[in-house]
Structure formats: C-alpha cells, structure tokens
Write an enzyme that holds these catalytic residues in place. Structure first.
Site, mmCIF file in Angstrom:
data_model
loop_
_atom_site.group_PDB
_atom_site.id
_atom_site.type_symbol
_atom_site.label_atom_id
_atom_site.label_comp_id
_atom_site.label_asym_id
_atom_site.label_seq_id
_atom_site.Cartn_x
_atom_site.Cartn_y
_atom_site.Cartn_z
ATOM 1 N N MET A 1 -7.755 8.743 9.694
ATOM 2 C CA MET A 1 -8.236 9.339 8.440
ATOM 3 C C MET A 1 -9.077 10.586 8.677
ATOM 4 S SD MET A 1 -9.060 5.879 6.287
ATOM 5 C CE MET A 1 -9.778 4.869 7.583
ATOM 6 N N LYS B 1 -4.549 2.959 -4.285
ATOM 7 C CA LYS B 1 -5.639 3.451 -5.123
ATOM 8 C C LYS B 1 -5.057 4.358 -6.202
ATOM 9 C CE LYS B 1 -9.828 6.093 -3.989
ATOM 10 N NZ LYS B 1 -9.682 6.914 -5.113
ATOM 11 N N ASP C 1 0.828 -1.208 0.000
ATOM 12 C CA ASP C 1 0.000 0.000 0.000
ATOM 13 C C ASP C 1 0.856 1.248 0.000
ATOM 14 O OD1 ASP C 1 -2.302 -1.376 0.031
ATOM 15 O OD2 ASP C 1 -2.723 -1.119 2.171
HETATM 16 N N1 SAH Z 1 -4.214 -0.157 8.994
HETATM 17 C C1 SAH Z 1 -3.650 1.122 9.384
HETATM 18 C C2 SAH Z 1 -4.611 2.267 9.239
HETATM 19 C C3 SAH Z 1 -5.033 2.550 7.839
HETATM 20 S S1 SAH Z 1 -6.070 3.947 7.725
HETATM 21 C C4 SAH Z 1 -3.150 1.026 10.831
HETATM 22 O O1 SAH Z 1 -3.419 0.048 11.517
HETATM 23 O O2 SAH Z 1 -2.461 1.952 11.262
HETATM 24 C C5 SAH Z 1 -4.914 5.225 7.399
HETATM 25 C C6 SAH Z 1 -4.854 6.210 8.529
HETATM 26 O O3 SAH Z 1 -3.998 5.724 9.555
HETATM 27 C C7 SAH Z 1 -4.261 7.532 8.148
HETATM 28 O O4 SAH Z 1 -5.199 8.373 7.532
HETATM 29 C C8 SAH Z 1 -3.798 8.074 9.489
HETATM 30 O O5 SAH Z 1 -4.898 8.603 10.222
HETATM 31 C C9 SAH Z 1 -3.374 6.808 10.191
HETATM 32 N N2 SAH Z 1 -1.901 6.619 10.072
HETATM 33 C C10 SAH Z 1 -1.260 5.635 9.441
HETATM 34 N N3 SAH Z 1 0.083 5.788 9.554
HETATM 35 C C11 SAH Z 1 0.280 6.880 10.287
HETATM 36 C C12 SAH Z 1 1.428 7.571 10.756
HETATM 37 N N4 SAH Z 1 2.673 7.134 10.482
HETATM 38 N N5 SAH Z 1 1.263 8.694 11.487
HETATM 39 C C13 SAH Z 1 0.037 9.157 11.771
HETATM 40 N N6 SAH Z 1 -1.087 8.551 11.356
HETATM 41 C C14 SAH Z 1 -0.979 7.428 10.624
#
Ligand code: SAH
Length: 470
Positions: free
Chosen positions: A384, A270, A248
């Site tokens: 998000m 995407k 991803d």
């Molecule tokens: N499966 C992922 C989440 C996917 S949704 C997990 O478990 O973390 C994607 C969202 O995750 C982003 O929009 C943000 O809100 C958060 N996110 C992912 N990586 C991040 C990071 N390094 N720092 C801050 N927020 C993060």
C-alpha cells in the site's frame, strides 16, 4: 463464446443425413442412440445402412440430393464427400433456417457435434468450436479416465428419487448436503462395486433420516495476488462449495469465475465516502447473517487474509458470535510479486530476513521504526505504498540506508499486465515520476531487488536505464 452449447431432445424428431458411407453411419448411430427418426439420402448406401433400413431403424431415400429432403428435418447432417454438394445443402439449409452440420467443415456448419463422455443420463460434451477437434478429443479421453462408469447409474438413481429428495429435503441447503453425500459417500461406493440394490437401500435409509438444521460456516480464503493458478486446491474447493461469496476489490474476476455458478457473489469493498471501520462492520454483519441462515460463506480476500487483510478482526467477530470458521491461507503479494519478478527475497549473502510492512497512512501517522528498517542485509516489502514511495525512499536514506540500495516496483504482480521497474533509491523518485505507477503495486527494497535484472521471466521489465524489455 463462439458457439452456444445446448443439449437437444431429438426423440421422435426427424433428422436428415445426406450421405451413405461410413461417416454417415457413425453419425446415424449416435442419432439413433438419442431416439431421432433418421432419414438418410444418397445415390448409394453401405451394407450396414441397408441392413438398418431393412430392420426399420432408418428410412432411405435413394438418389441425388433434392431440396425437398430438407422439408421435414429439424436438423441436417451433410456427410457427402463432395464439397460442392455440401455447400449447396448448407445454403439451402441456411435459407430454410435449419441447423446443419457439414462433417469436418466448420465453415459450412451452423452447429457442431461435441466430443462426448456418455454416462447417461449424465453427459459431458467438449467442443473446440470446430477449431481443433483433436484437442477436444484429447480432453474427452482424459475425462473418460476421470469419471467412473458407475456415474451414469448414480445419476439415474438420483433421477429416480428426485421427487422424494425434494419432498424430504425441502430446504435447498439440506438438499445440497444430501447430494454431496450421494456423490461422495457409500451409495457411489456400492455402485462402483456393482451392488445397485445395496446402493438404493442406502439412499432410501439416508432419505428417511430426519436432517438436522443446516449449519453454516465461514471460510476465510486467501485468493492470492491475481493469477488464478496461484489459488490453493483448498481455496478452489471452498469456492466450489460456497453458497455466498463476500469478495474484496482486489480479487480478480478470473478467480471469481471459478466459483460455483449459482453462488451469490457480493462485493464488499469499501464504497466511496465510507470509512474502513464502517466497511468492516458491514462485512461482519453479512458474514454472520448468512452463516446463521445455514449457508456456506466464503470470505474471499486478495493475497493472504492475515497479511494486512483484517482477517484477524473478522475471526474475532465470528468467534464472539459462535459462528464456526476455517482459514485457507493464500499467497501474499510480497511472496508472489518477488517470485514473478525473479527476486529471491532472502538470497544468500544479500539478505537474512524479509519484512512485510504496511505503508498505509504511514506518512500522516508515522509509527514505523525507521532505524531498524534502515538496517543492512534485510529485504523490505512495502504494501500500500504507491502514493508515498518517494517519501518512503527518503525516510530510509535519511535513517542510514545507502542511497545505492536497489529497489524493484512490481505493478499488477502475477497478472497479465505485470510491470517490474527497478533501480536504486537514488533514482526511485525519477522512475516513479516517469512511469505513472498504478495500484496494486508492491515496493521491494534491498540488495536482492537488483536480481530482477538477470532473473526476471514474467511480463514487462523496465530496467534502470528505462528501456522496456518484454
Ligand atoms: N492481504 C493482501 C494485502 C492487502 S493490502 C496480501 O496478502 O497480499 C493491499 C496491497 O497489497 C496493495 O496496495 C499492494 O501493495 C499489495 N498487492 C496486492 N496485490 C498485488 C498485486 N497483484 N501486485 C502488486 N501488489 C499487490
């Protein structure tokens, strides 16, 4: 990359060593191991060097350095203790386009000799590009202790049977499986216990066995939030064994760099104009296609695959198509961002629970239970939410959460660009407006968020008064 690593075949090739002392001796000894034709030039020679010459192992040129000495040489090593002489040789070598190493003088050298772990034919070479030889030597010592001496014998055995292995395992995956078995199985064990004949019998017996069709599988791997140090050992192993990696957009390049070099990496984020369902369908098809071709597929997702990662849908699809799978959990963004911001999510007395909430399209399609989200004594972690933070804060307050509730916004959590901004719901819109917040960002709301003021330890902290502190 400061220096390009290569392994040179010096068998029967002329190498000039200028110098006749102990340093020259050491260099010559390893050149002789590689089968080089060594000429040593110097006004005087050590007894050992004279002995080697008497045995016909090396040739000596007695006298002060002469430019003609360079003529025959493929490589030159200058090991005199006179820097002016070394510099002179280096200049001439450069003009003649010969590679030269001046011992302990990276500035004058056009190649460096690495520290080596010799398990011939297996060689491990370590270089600090001449900048810190001590470090390279340290690493070499560690490696020495990691790799048993029997590895050399194993590599030699593999080399001996290479043609047969290729013939009897024409399929690349079967071949790989065979080599894995060779490295991890009874052959290596027999070599470790000094039973080379048994080792060879075991290898031959296994080779004669008809291999079954390779079975592919999909490993769903959570890559964590960005810092490669947060990968689990299992995730690292899966990356090392993968044939195909479907990753991803959120997965950092540093993490992908840890994968097996010849794995095929495919970005499945995407694409512009594509809707989420089309992306998801494309991913499903790719997973099944590659696994059915017998490949080890790693489906690599940011954070944890089961937290807002559509991991469940992917498993349902694999199950319905009878493709075997495994799941390796990852550290989800809320946990990682809180840790790297110094925010204990359920700090005693402040919060009794923590909720992971997706703010994705919450505004257009609001299905969140705001009354329960507004309850006290809980920490909220919004995923998000970058484009809707203002609205999220407003909803919480209008459903009864105090406007003085602390928040912390963690941008690029755990990465070298991490920024933490904090304050209270009252000034959140102002903080957001002033700071050009980037994705990915995590919004944490609750009393615990204020603890970042005292407990922050990583990256940049922008406290409520707006003054950035490193
Ligand atoms: N499966 C992922 C989440 C996917 S949704 C997990 O478990 O973390 C994607 C969202 O995750 C982003 O929009 C943000 O809100 C958060 N996110 C992912 N990586 C991040 C990071 N390094 N720092 C801050 N927020 C993060």
């Amino acid at each position: 990359m400061a220096l390009f690593p290569l392994f040179a075949d010096l068998k029967g090739k002329s190498v000039l060593v200028v110098g006749g002392g102990a340093v020259a001796e050491r260099k010559i000894a390893s050149l002789l191991n590689a089968g080089a034709l060594v000429r040593a030039g110097a006004p005087e020679f050590s007894d050992t060097l004279r002995q080697w010459a008497a045995q016909g192992r090396i040739a000596l040129i007695e006298g002060g350095f002469q430019p003609e000495w360079l003529d025959e040489a493929w490589l030159i090593i200058a090991a005199t203790d006179d820097r002016a002489v070394n510099r002179h040789i280096a200049t001439l070598a450069e003009q003649a386009r010969r590679f030269i190493n001046v011992v302990d003088d990276p500035e004058l050298s056009s190649f460096q000799m690495p520290s080596i772990v010799d398990r011939s034919p297996l060689m491990i070479a370590v270089s600090s590009s001449g900048s810190a030889p001590v470090l390279a030597r340290r690493i070499r010592e560690r490696l020495e202790s990691l790799f048993d001496h029997s590895l050399g014998a194993l590599a030699a055995l593999a080399e001996k049977h290479r043609a047969a292995i290729k013939r009897l395992r024409p399929n690349l995956n079967q071949r790989r499986q065979f080599y894995d078995w060779l490295l991890d199985g009874p052959v290596a064990g027999a070599l470790r216990t000094q039973q080379p004949q048994l080792a060879e019998q075991l290898l031959e017996a296994e080779l004669e066995r008809r291999p079954g069709a390779p079975v592919g599988k999909v490993t769903l791997v959570g890559a964590g939030p960005g810092d490669p140090g947060l990968l689990t050992l299992k995730a690292l192993r899966a990356l090392n064994e993968a044939d195909v990696i479907l990753y991803d957009r959120l997965v950092s390049g540093e993490i992908r760099a840890l994968a097996r070099r010849d794995a095929t990496q495919i970005s499945v984020g995407k694409t512009p104009g594509e809707d989420h369902d089309a992306t998801q369908k494309r991913i499903h098809t790719l997973m099944v296609e590659h696994a059915r071709a017998g490949q080890r597929v790693v489906r690599l997702k940011g954070g944890d695959a089961f937290i807002f990662g559509r991991g469940g849908e992917e498993l349902e699809f694999l199950r319905s198509h009878d493709v075997p799978y495994e799941v390796v959990p990852g550290i989800t963004a809320a946990i990682a961002c809180a840790a790297y911001a110094g925010i204990p999510l359920t700090h005693r007395g402040f919060a009794q629970s923590v909720r992971f909430i997706t703010a994705h399209s919450a505004k257009e399609n609001d299905a969140l239970d705001w009354h329960s989200l507004a309850d006290e004594k809980q920490t909220l972690a919004f995923y998000m939410g970058v484009s809707q933070m203002h609205w999220l804060a407003g909803q919480l307050v209008s459903h009864g959460r105090s406007i003085d509730t602390p928040f912390a916004l963690v941008e690029n959590g755990t990465r070298d660009t991490q920024r933490v901004l904090n304050g209270t719901l009252r000034n959140l819109p102002d903080v957001v407006a002033k700071n050009n917040i980037q994705t990915p960002s995590m919004l944490l709301v609750g009393e615990v968020a204020a603890l970042t003021n005292t407990l922050h330890w990583f990256g940049t902290h922008v406290p409520p008064d707006g003054s950035a502190a490193p």
